[in-house]
Design a protein around this motif. Structure first.
Motif, short mmCIF file in Angstrom:
data_model
loop_
_atom_site.label_atom_id
_atom_site.label_comp_id
_atom_site.label_asym_id
_atom_site.label_seq_id
_atom_site.Cartn_x
_atom_site.Cartn_y
_atom_site.Cartn_z
N CYS A 54 0.83 -1.21 0.00
CA CYS A 54 0.00 0.00 0.00
C CYS A 54 0.85 1.26 0.00
CB CYS A 54 -0.94 0.00 1.20
SG CYS A 54 -2.26 -1.22 1.12
N THR A 55 1.92 1.24 0.79
CA THR A 55 2.83 2.39 0.85
C THR A 55 3.51 2.62 -0.49
OG1 THR A 55 3.24 2.01 3.20
CG2 THR A 55 4.84 3.36 2.03
N GLU A 58 0.98 4.06 -3.01
CA GLU A 58 0.73 5.48 -2.73
C GLU A 58 1.90 6.35 -3.20
OE1 GLU A 58 -0.12 5.87 1.39
OE2 GLU A 58 -2.00 4.76 1.29
N ARG A 59 3.12 5.88 -2.95
CA ARG A 59 4.30 6.64 -3.35
C ARG A 59 4.39 6.74 -4.88
NH1 ARG A 59 7.64 3.64 -1.16
NH2 ARG A 59 8.51 2.51 -2.93
N LYS A 62 1.81 9.05 -6.41
CA LYS A 62 2.22 10.45 -6.24
C LYS A 62 3.31 10.81 -7.24
CE LYS A 62 3.79 13.75 -2.73
NZ LYS A 62 4.17 13.92 -1.30
#
Length: 246
Positions: A54-55, A58-59, A62
């Motif tokens: 998930c991290t 998200e990164r 972005k």
């Protein structure tokens, strides 16, 4: 220091931060459900992997710099009948990325080209690929600035680290001689090495108009279409239809 605190600190030292944060709740759950040691170990590692995934997503979302959220699920195939849901879904195994192929969406303004490009790009990020979105104008300006600073080669190398570059709205504005050269440099550096998703309102036969130079247009077209899936989108502007029916 309690055993739990010491174990948590050791997990953090190993950079298992998700497992460290979730350890108290996972322990309580394991005791309540009377899990075996192996089941508990599996849930702990699943939690770590899930949070890391998930991290990462998200990164990368972005970093992709999508201008808007355009999920494929909201694309109106009833309105845009020149491409089918089956055709789009067939792209979502991302074989075109693995095989360094390109996607080209050609059609008039407002028929969903950008929506499809962003939607496929977002799905690719979720699948683990690195994507970068740029309008053609922003990309050209970016390359021109790098060229002026004597850093064009460096910037091209940075762009080539992405698995896919989405170039949106190519053909809306004429290009200078230097801009044509810089774009050719980029396309040439990505050729058979990375994938491009391109949206344009111009059929390839009209590219000489905004390039003002067939000698540049032809080699760029050749490198884009050599390994590509080309979709011709038709119909009236979806945005205009929404506005007139509102």
């Amino acid at each position: 220091m309690s055993l739990l605190e010491r174990t948590t600190a050791q997990y953090r030292s190993l950079r298992l931060t998700a497992a460290a944060s979730g350890l108290p709740d996972l322990l309580a759950e394991a005791e309540q459900q009377e899990l075996s040691y192996l089941d508990f170990a599996q849930r702990l590692v699943d939690h770590e992997i899930s949070v890391r995934t998930c991290t990462r997503i998200e990164r990368h979302l972005k970093q992709a710099q999508f201008p808007a959220e355009k999920p494929l699920e909201s694309f109106d195939y009833r309105h845009q009948t020149t491409i089918t849901k089956r055709q789009v879904n067939a792209l979502l195994d991302f074989g075109f990325i693995d095989q360094r192929q390109n996607l080209v969406f050609i059609g008039p303004p407002g028929v969903g080209k950008t929506h499809l490009a962003i939607g496929i790009g977002q799905k690719a990020v979720q699948a683990g690929y690195k994507i970068l979105f740029r309008t053609a104008l922003a990309l050209i300006e970016e390359l021109e600035l790098a060229e002026m600073k004597g850093e064009l080669k460096k910037r091209l190398s940075q762009l080539a680290k992405c698995d896919v570059i989405i170039i949106d709205e190519l053909g809306y504005l004429p290009m200078t001689r230097q801009a044509r050269y810089n774009l050719f440099q980029l396309i040439n550096s990505l050729y058979e090495y990375r994938s491009i998703i391109l949206t344009t309102n111009k059929d390839f036969t009209a590219w000489g108009e905004f390039f003002h130079d067939d000698n540049v247009a032809v080699p760029i077209i050749d490198r884009i279409i050599h390994h590509s899936h080309i979709f011709m989108l038709g119909g009236e502007s979806y945005r205009l239809k929404q506005k007139t029916t509102a």
